[in-house]
Design a protein around this motif. Structure first.
Motif, PDB file in Angstrom:
ATOM      1  N   GLN A 101       0.823  -1.205   0.000  1.00 30.65           N
ATOM      2  CA  GLN A 101       0.000   0.000   0.000  1.00 30.65           C
ATOM      3  C   GLN A 101       0.856   1.254   0.000  1.00 30.65           C
ATOM      4  O   GLN A 101       0.528   2.247  -0.655  1.00 30.65           O
ATOM      5  CB  GLN A 101      -0.931  -0.022   1.214  1.00 30.65           C
ATOM      6  N   GLY A 102       1.968   1.195   0.735  1.00 28.62           N
ATOM      7  CA  GLY A 102       2.890   2.334   0.713  1.00 28.62           C
ATOM      8  C   GLY A 102       3.451   2.570  -0.671  1.00 28.62           C
ATOM      9  O   GLY A 102       3.628   3.720  -1.099  1.00 28.62           O
ATOM     10  N   GLY A 103       3.727   1.482  -1.396  1.00 32.72           N
ATOM     11  CA  GLY A 103       4.204   1.626  -2.771  1.00 32.72           C
ATOM     12  C   GLY A 103       3.169   2.284  -3.667  1.00 32.72           C
ATOM     13  O   GLY A 103       3.509   3.122  -4.507  1.00 32.72           O
ATOM     14  N   GLU A 104       1.897   1.900  -3.483  1.00 31.77           N
ATOM     15  CA  GLU A 104       0.835   2.519  -4.279  1.00 31.77           C
ATOM     16  C   GLU A 104       0.717   4.003  -3.966  1.00 31.77           C
ATOM     17  O   GLU A 104       0.547   4.837  -4.859  1.00 31.77           O
ATOM     18  CB  GLU A 104      -0.494   1.819  -3.997  1.00 31.77           C
ATOM     19  N   LEU A 105       0.799   4.349  -2.679  1.00 30.89           N
ATOM     20  CA  LEU A 105       0.731   5.763  -2.298  1.00 30.89           C
ATOM     21  C   LEU A 105       1.927   6.534  -2.841  1.00 30.89           C
ATOM     22  O   LEU A 105       1.791   7.682  -3.288  1.00 30.89           O
ATOM     23  CB  LEU A 105       0.673   5.886  -0.773  1.00 30.89           C
ATOM     24  N   ALA A 106       3.106   5.898  -2.813  1.00 33.87           N
ATOM     25  CA  ALA A 106       4.294   6.552  -3.362  1.00 33.87           C
ATOM     26  C   ALA A 106       4.138   6.800  -4.853  1.00 33.87           C
ATOM     27  O   ALA A 106       4.514   7.863  -5.373  1.00 33.87           O
ATOM     28  CB  ALA A 106       5.532   5.691  -3.091  1.00 33.87           C
ATOM     29  N   HIS A 107       3.567   5.805  -5.563  1.00 33.92           N
ATOM     30  CA  HIS A 107       3.343   5.980  -7.003  1.00 33.92           C
ATOM     31  C   HIS A 107       2.338   7.096  -7.261  1.00 33.92           C
ATOM     32  O   HIS A 107       2.538   7.919  -8.164  1.00 33.92           O
ATOM     33  CB  HIS A 107       2.838   4.680  -7.608  1.00 33.92           C
ATOM     34  N   ALA A 108       1.252   7.121  -6.466  1.00 33.52           N
ATOM     35  CA  ALA A 108       0.241   8.165  -6.654  1.00 33.52           C
ATOM     36  C   ALA A 108       0.832   9.547  -6.408  1.00 33.52           C
ATOM     37  O   ALA A 108       0.564  10.493  -7.157  1.00 33.52           O
ATOM     38  CB  ALA A 108      -0.941   7.913  -5.718  1.00 33.52           C
ATOM     39  N   TRP A 109       1.642   9.656  -5.363  1.00 35.08           N
ATOM     40  CA  TRP A 109       2.270  10.948  -5.054  1.00 35.08           C
ATOM     41  C   TRP A 109       3.221  11.369  -6.174  1.00 35.08           C
ATOM     42  O   TRP A 109       3.209  12.520  -6.609  1.00 35.08           O
ATOM     43  CB  TRP A 109       3.022  10.841  -3.731  1.00 35.08           C
ATOM     44  N   ALA A 110       4.043  10.425  -6.634  1.00 34.29           N
ATOM     45  CA  ALA A 110       4.993  10.747  -7.703  1.00 34.29           C
ATOM     46  C   ALA A 110       4.266  11.102  -9.002  1.00 34.29           C
ATOM     47  O   ALA A 110       4.658  12.029  -9.715  1.00 34.29           O
ATOM     48  CB  ALA A 110       5.947   9.574  -7.930  1.00 34.29           C
ATOM     49  N   SER A 111       3.189  10.372  -9.305  1.00 35.23           N
ATOM     50  CA  SER A 111       2.424  10.646 -10.529  1.00 35.23           C
ATOM     51  C   SER A 111       1.768  12.016 -10.457  1.00 35.23           C
ATOM     52  O   SER A 111       1.756  12.770 -11.437  1.00 35.23           O
ATOM     53  CB  SER A 111       1.354   9.573 -10.730  1.00 35.23           C
ATOM     54  N   GLN A 112       1.209  12.337  -9.281  1.00 28.57           N
ATOM     55  CA  GLN A 112       0.566  13.644  -9.119  1.00 28.57           C
ATOM     56  C   GLN A 112       1.590  14.770  -9.267  1.00 28.57           C
ATOM     57  O   GLN A 112       1.322  15.793  -9.914  1.00 28.57           O
ATOM     58  CB  GLN A 112      -0.109  13.707  -7.758  1.00 28.57           C
TER      59      GLN A 112
END
Length: 378
Positions: A101-112
Motif C-alpha cells: 500500500q505504501g508503494g501505491e501511495l508513493a506511485h500516486a504521489w509521484a504521478s501527481q
C-alpha cells in the motif's frame, strides 16, 4: 504423539506461508502489468520490501521445522516454539500489505507531482506563445479558464485545412472514441473520486465547440462508410449527453442544429452499407433516439434560495426526503457559469453512497428538502 502434532502444525503453518507468498507474487505480477513502463524508485523499493517480508515467514517455518524434526540442537532454544512461525506470519503479512500500500501511495504521489510539473510546463509554453499546444492544455488541465479555451478556439478557427482542424479536434477524443473527460473531484466539484461520474473537458464555449466539432466529424469520409467511423460517431453521441457535463444550452444546440444533420446523413449512408454495417448503424440510431429528448426525469429544476448565495459558492444542493438522493446544481467551473450548468446526483445510502455522504459532510449536514449553497472545496 508429540512429533505427529508438530508435523501437522508445521504443515498448516507451511501452507499459510505459501499462501501469503503466492499473494505477494500475484500482487507483484499485477503491479508489473499496471506499471510496465517502470516503477517509481520508492515504489520499487517498497514493493521488493513487501516481497521479502512475505518470504520471511516461509524461511522461519522451514528453520523451525528443521530444529524440531531434524536438528540435534535442543528444541528449548527456539523462542515461542511452534508459535514462532505464527507470530512471524502475522507480522510479515501485515508488513507486506503495508509495504504494498505504501508503494501505491508513493506511485500516486509521484504521478501527481509529475503531472503537476507537466501541466505547469505546458501552460508556460502556451502562455509564451506556442499556439499549437493551446487545445492540448484545455484537454489536460482541469482548471482551464475561458482565456485558455479562447486560445484553443483561435487556433481552430485559424486552420483552413479540414485535415489540420480535425487533427486538433481529435485531441478531445479518447482512444475509445468518447470525449475526454475529468472526474468531478479534479474539477473541484466533489471531495472524493467517483468512478461513475465524468464531465467533458470542454468547460467553456460548449455551444461553439459542438458547432465546430460535429461538422468536422461528419465531413470525414470514413464516418459513415466504415465500422470504425460509425463507432466513433456513436461514442461521440453517447458522450454528448447532459450526463457528461454539457450545459442545457449546449444540449439545445445539439438537438436543434446538429442531430437533424446527423440523422439525414445517416439515412443517406445506410442503404449503401446496410448489410455489412447494420449493427453499427443501429447503435448510432439508438444514441440519436436517446439524445433527441431533453433529459427531465433524473434532473429536477434548479431550486431557489431564500437569500442570495454567498460569494464564491460553486452551486446549490438539496437532499430528497423520500430516497435520500443528493442533488447538486453547479457552475460550469467552480469560478464561472450559472448554477445548473452542471447537474450531479449522488446516493447517500450508508452501504453504497460514500461519495454523497462526503459531500454532505462538506456542506455541514443537510436536512431533507433543505436547499444550501455549496461552498468551494479548495
Amino acid at each position: 504423539m508429540g512429533t505427529l502434532l508438530a508435523v501437522l502444525a508445521l504443515a498448516a503453518e507451511l501452507v499459510a506461508c505459501l499462501a501469503v507468498l503466492a499473494f505477494a507474487a500475484v500482487t507483484l505480477g499485477f503491479q508489473g502489468e499496471a506499471y510496465r513502463r517502470g516503477l517509481d524508485p520508492l515504489q520499487a523499493a517498497l514493493t521488493w520490501l513487501a516481497v521479502l517480508t512475505a518470504l520471511a515467514p516461509l524461511l522461519v517455518t522451514l528453520w523451525v521445522a528443521w530444529r524440531r524434526l531434524f536438528s540435534s540442537q535442543p528444541w528449548a532454544g527456539v523462542p515461542l516454539g511452534l508459535g514462532l512461525p505464527v507470530v512471524v506470519l502475522l507480522a510479515g503479512s501485515v508488513l507486506a500489505l503495508l509495504a504494498f500500500q505504501g508503494g501505491e501511495l508513493a506511485h500516486a504521489w509521484a504521478s501527481q507531482k509529475r503531472r503537476a510539473e507537466e501541466l505547469s510546463a505546458l501552460r508556460a509554453q502556451v502562455e509564451a506563445g506556442e499556439r499549437g499546444k493551446a487545445c492540448e492544455l484545455v484537454v489536460k488541465d482541469p482548471r482551464c479558464t475561458r482565456a485558455d479555451m479562447r486560445r484553443c478556439r483561435e487556433v481552430l478557427e485559424s486552420l483552413g485545412s479540414p485535415d489540420a482542424r480535425w487533427r486538433e479536434l481529435k485531441k478531445f477524443l479518447t482512444t475509445g472514441d468518447h470525449f475526454e473527460s475529468f472526474n468531478p473531484k479534479e474539477l473541484g466539484f466533489a471531495p472524493t473520486w467517483d468512478f461513475n461520474k465524468s464531465l467533458v473537458v470542454v468547460r467553456h464555449d460548449q455551444e461553439w465547440f459542438l458547432r465546430t466539432f460535429y461538422p468536422a466529424l461528419l465531413a470525414r469520409p470514413e464516418t459513415f462508410s466504415t465500422r470504425e467511423g460509425l463507432q466513433r460517431l456513436g461514442g461521440v453521441l453517447r458522450s454528448s449527453s447532459r450526463h457528461w457535463g454539457w450545459t442545457h444550452a449546449a444540449g439545445e444546440v445539439l438537438r436543434a442544429e446538429l442531430l437533424p444533420e446527423v440523422t439525414r446523413r445517416l439515412a443517406e449512408a445506410q442503404p449503401r452499407g446496410a448489410e455489412t454495417l447494420q449493427d453499427a448503424f443501429e447503435s448510432v440510431t439508438h444514441q440519436l433516439t436517446g439524445l433527441r429528448t431533453p433529459p427531465q426525469d433524473e434532473e429536477p429544476p434548479v431550486p431557489t434560495l431564500a437569500r442570495p448565495a454567498p460569494q464564491g459558492s460553486i452551486g446549490l444542493a438539496r437532499l430528497e426526503s423520500e430516497d435520500g438522493r443528493l442533488h447538486l446544481w453547479l457552475r460550469a467551473t467552480p469560478t464561472e457559469g450559472e448554477f445548473g450548468d452542471v447537474y450531479l446526483g449522488f446516493d447517500t445510502h450508508p452501504s453504497f453512497g460514500k461519495e454523497g455522504r462526503a459531500i454532505l459532510r462538506h456542506l455541514g449536514g443537510l436536512e431533507p428538502g433543505e436547499v444550501k449553497p455549496v461552498p468551494p472545496l479548495d
